[in-house]
Design a protein around this motif. Structure first.
Motif, PDB file in Angstrom:
ATOM      1  N   LYS A   1       0.826  -1.238  -0.048  1.00 59.93           N
ATOM      2  CA  LYS A   1      -0.133   0.116   0.036  1.00 59.93           C
ATOM      3  C   LYS A   1       0.932   1.250  -0.027  1.00 59.93           C
ATOM      4  N   LEU A   2       1.937   1.161   0.538  1.00 62.40           N
ATOM      5  CA  LEU A   2       2.797   2.361   0.622  1.00 62.40           C
ATOM      6  C   LEU A   2       3.853   2.515  -0.791  1.00 62.40           C
ATOM      7  N   ARG A   3       3.918   1.488  -1.280  1.00 65.36           N
ATOM      8  CA  ARG A   3       5.129   1.456  -2.398  1.00 65.36           C
ATOM      9  C   ARG A   3       4.647   2.533  -3.460  1.00 65.36           C
ATOM     10  N   ARG A   4       3.429   2.437  -3.966  1.00 63.62           N
ATOM     11  CA  ARG A   4       3.002   3.549  -4.885  1.00 63.62           C
ATOM     12  C   ARG A   4       3.200   4.930  -4.539  1.00 63.62           C
ATOM     13  N   LEU A   5       2.903   5.253  -3.238  1.00 64.91           N
ATOM     14  CA  LEU A   5       3.001   6.541  -2.635  1.00 64.91           C
ATOM     15  C   LEU A   5       4.291   6.837  -2.427  1.00 64.91           C
ATOM     16  N   LEU A   6       5.331   6.032  -2.231  1.00 58.85           N
ATOM     17  CA  LEU A   6       6.661   6.419  -1.964  1.00 58.85           C
ATOM     18  C   LEU A   6       7.388   6.519  -3.046  1.00 58.85           C
ATOM     19  N   GLY A   7       6.909   5.697  -4.216  1.00 59.00           N
ATOM     20  CA  GLY A   7       7.656   5.591  -5.470  1.00 59.00           C
ATOM     21  C   GLY A   7       7.003   6.719  -6.178  1.00 59.00           C
ATOM     22  N   SER A   8       6.312   7.567  -5.891  1.00 56.48           N
ATOM     23  CA  SER A   8       5.653   8.791  -6.874  1.00 56.48           C
ATOM     24  C   SER A   8       6.774   9.520  -7.293  1.00 56.48           C
ATOM     25  N   GLY A   9       6.603   9.403  -8.801  1.00 56.91           N
ATOM     26  CA  GLY A   9       7.702  10.440  -9.472  1.00 56.91           C
ATOM     27  C   GLY A   9       9.037  10.032  -9.477  1.00 56.91           C
ATOM     28  N   LEU A  10       9.152   8.832  -9.029  1.00 59.12           N
ATOM     29  CA  LEU A  10      10.695   8.255  -9.030  1.00 59.12           C
ATOM     30  C   LEU A  10      10.891   7.325 -10.133  1.00 59.12           C
ATOM     31  N   ALA A  11      11.828   8.537 -11.170  1.00 59.28           N
ATOM     32  CA  ALA A  11      12.156   7.542 -12.229  1.00 59.28           C
ATOM     33  C   ALA A  11      13.477   6.981 -12.111  1.00 59.28           C
ATOM     34  N   GLY A  12      13.847   5.510 -12.511  1.00 61.05           N
ATOM     35  CA  GLY A  12      14.995   5.064 -12.584  1.00 61.05           C
ATOM     36  C   GLY A  12      15.355   4.448 -11.183  1.00 61.05           C
ATOM     37  N   GLY A  13      14.735   4.678 -10.133  1.00 65.34           N
ATOM     38  CA  GLY A  13      15.097   4.155  -9.034  1.00 65.34           C
ATOM     39  C   GLY A  13      14.486   2.524  -8.765  1.00 65.34           C
ATOM     40  N   MET A  14      14.890   2.219  -7.652  1.00 66.62           N
ATOM     41  CA  MET A  14      14.447   1.095  -7.170  1.00 66.62           C
ATOM     42  C   MET A  14      13.360   1.060  -6.192  1.00 66.62           C
ATOM     43  N   CYS A  15      12.074   0.438  -6.238  1.00 62.99           N
ATOM     44  CA  CYS A  15      11.166   0.758  -5.244  1.00 62.99           C
ATOM     45  C   CYS A  15      10.157  -0.635  -5.270  1.00 62.99           C
ATOM     46  N   PHE A  16      10.295  -1.397  -4.248  1.00 60.02           N
ATOM     47  CA  PHE A  16       9.577  -2.410  -4.153  1.00 60.02           C
ATOM     48  C   PHE A  16       8.956  -2.756  -2.865  1.00 60.02           C
ATOM     49  N   SER A  17       8.077  -3.820  -2.697  1.00 63.12           N
ATOM     50  CA  SER A  17       7.330  -3.966  -1.379  1.00 63.12           C
ATOM     51  C   SER A  17       7.647  -5.449  -1.067  1.00 63.12           C
TER      52      SER A  17
END
Ligand SMILES: [Zn+2]
Length: 410
Positions: free
Chosen positions: A129-145
């Protein structure tokens, strides 16, 4: 240089050489690590208290998970970033709306800004549930749950085969292992990829069930201690904080202590005159039954004696505060346009509900422990380095984590 000097949301972050890692231990009332250290379960943190820094800090209100994770990610309170819970009531459509969508976030995250400046960023959360919010606008980074660790791929999440990397099976969403997977992935990614910035956000499954000093809590903090030691040994500036604290909200008999606000207001004002919104409500309610210590109340046209209702609510045993929207927004840095006419806060031992039939407590298992109020605002702020003196009068929050790490670490 690991992180460049940047300014985001009106705050300045200094350039750093070392990787900055912030760990958000969900629901980590300071007594959890204090009791675990006393009992000898956290040798690394015991050393950290001697050689590093522990500062008194508070979280943003409401003391819930998403508002505080987004505060840590943006460096500003909910009045600025807009995420004040899992839910709000959209007056324009007359509907209760989930705030998990990045479209509700009003400012950029530090993660997105650093990544746009060429820094490498890794964000790992327990729940999706948090991943999409925390990954908002994050291009090219690593973001997963960790929750969806079996679904990752490099194109979408910036990483392949997390479970192979850490050598763990994907845990249940309701487990201590979900947090362990976040920590294990954090260590493995730091070792292998050496990102410039990391954010590791855990889940409060253990804290909702077990009190500080209990065997289960101590085992969880021993696990945390081991992984934090490994992060430290890999060489990074490490800040360990929490999104909020946690308190027992149950009586001596183990039954939940709840003020059912909708029931109360229906009795006072007539059915339909008030709508109680509990922003803790989310799809994962097994461990708290959607009961926390923060509520907002929308009053319909003919029931708008806001001060009168606030005064009456403030007299109810278990209610710590009942304030009008503007007072509450100013005092607690809340987005006024996403609040009802009233904000109600339960005291240390009391949760707020709507009506008894709308809370399924059959799956609680243990006496209710929850958060959301002022009594859950104290959080740890532990740094593995010496920290220089902060500006005179600065009131330290969990959302100062990256600001302290990039400006004040010796
Ligand atoms: Zn939380």
């Amino acid at each position: 240089m690991a992180l460049p000097r940047i300014e985001v949301n009106g705050r300045r972050y200094g350039a750093t050489e070392d990787t900055v890692v912030v760990v958000c231990v969900d629901g980590s009332e300071p007594a959890y690590h204090e009791r675990a250290i006393q009992a000898g379960h956290m040798p690394f943190f015991e050393k950290l208290l001697a050689n590093g820094t522990s500062l008194p800090a508070t979280c943003a209100m409401p003391s819930f998970t998403n508002p505080n994770n987004l505060s840590i990610a943006t460096g500003v309170p909910p009045s600025v970033h807009g995420i004040c819970g899992n839910y709000f009531f959209d007056r324009d459509t007359g509907e209760e709306v989930m705030m998990n969508d990045p479209k509700w976030l009003r400012v950029p995250t530090l993660f997105a800004e650093y990544a746009s400046r060429g820094a490498t960023v890794a964000v790992v959360t327990a729940k999706d549930k948090l991943r999409r919010l925390l990954g908002s606008g994050l291009a090219g980074g690593m973001c997963f749950s960790a929750e969806h660790a079996d679904k990752v791929n490099r194109a979408e999440y910036g990483i392949d085969d997390v479970l192979g990397l850490v050598g763990m099976p994907r845990p249940s969403v309701y487990s201590a292992e979900l947090s362990e997977l976040v920590m294990a992935a954090g260590v493995a990614v730091l070792r292998r990829d050496r990102p410039d910035l990391m954010y590791l956000s855990l889940t409060d499954y253990v804290q909702h069930k077990h009190a500080p000093g209990s065997a289960e809590a101590n085992a969880f903090y021993a696990m945390l201690d081991g992984y934090c030691q490994r992060l430290d040994e890999l060489g990074c500036v490490l800040v360990v904080t929490a999104d909020h604290g946690m308190n027992a909200k149950s009586g001596a008999d183990g039954a939940p202590e709840v003020v059912y606000l909708q029931e109360l207001l229906d009795g006072w004002l007539g059915a339909g005159a008030a709508r109680v919104i509990l922003p803790i409500t989310d799809p994962y309610t097994v461990h708290h039954g959607a009961l926390g210590s923060f509520a907002t109340v929308y009053l319909s046209g003919d029931a708008k004696d806001v001060d009168g209702v606030a005064h009456r609510l403030a007299e109810v045993p278990g209610v710590e505060l009942a304030l009008g929207r503007d007072d509450a927004a100013a005092r607690f840095e809340l987005p006024a346009d996403r609040m009802g006419e009233l904000v109600v806060i339960g005291d240390r031992g009391t949760a707020l509900g709507t009506t008894p039939d709308r809370h399924d407590l059959s799956q609680l298992g243990e006496p209710l422990r929850s958060h959301g109020g002022l009594a859950e605002q104290r959080v740890p702020f532990l740094v593995n380095r010496a920290v220089r003196e902060l500006p005179q009068g600065h009131e330290l929050h969990n959302y100062d984590a990256y600001w302290v790490a990039t400006n004040f670490v010796a």
